[in-house]
Write a protein that holds these residues in place. Structure first.
Motif: not given
Length: 87
Positions: A56-77
């Motif tokens: 499982m690989d996710l790109p590190i870009n603005t959208a993914t970092i923003g999602t994980v920043t706002v939602l935390g671990v549930p955002g990553l999941l």
């Protein structure tokens, strides 16, 4: 036209920074936001580092970092679930 848009972006960013820093809690807000961005980037980097095991690989870009920043671990999941479901 291009320079006008860039000038407006820089000017509005500087004005926002001045307004945030003039308030008493502004520095605390910026430091908390910066810490959340660093933790989000670390979580995405760790997931990509373990991609040999998890496939499982996710790109590190603005959208993914923003999602994980706002939602935390549930955002990553959430992003992992979307990747598994849609792709």
């Amino acid at each position: 036209m291009k320079y006008a848009v860039w000038g407006l972006l820089v000017l509005s960013s500087l004005m926002l920074l001045v307004i945030v820093l003039r308030n008493r809690g502004g520095g605390r807000l910026l430091s908390a936001l910066g810490l959340n961005v660093v933790v989000a980037a670390f979580l995405l980097y760790t997931l990509n580092l373990l991609s040999a095991y998890t496939h499982m690989d996710l790109p590190i870009n603005t959208a993914t970092i923003g999602t994980v920043t706002v939602l935390g671990v549930p955002g990553l999941l959430l992003l992992v679930g979307l990747k598994l479901t849609l792709l």
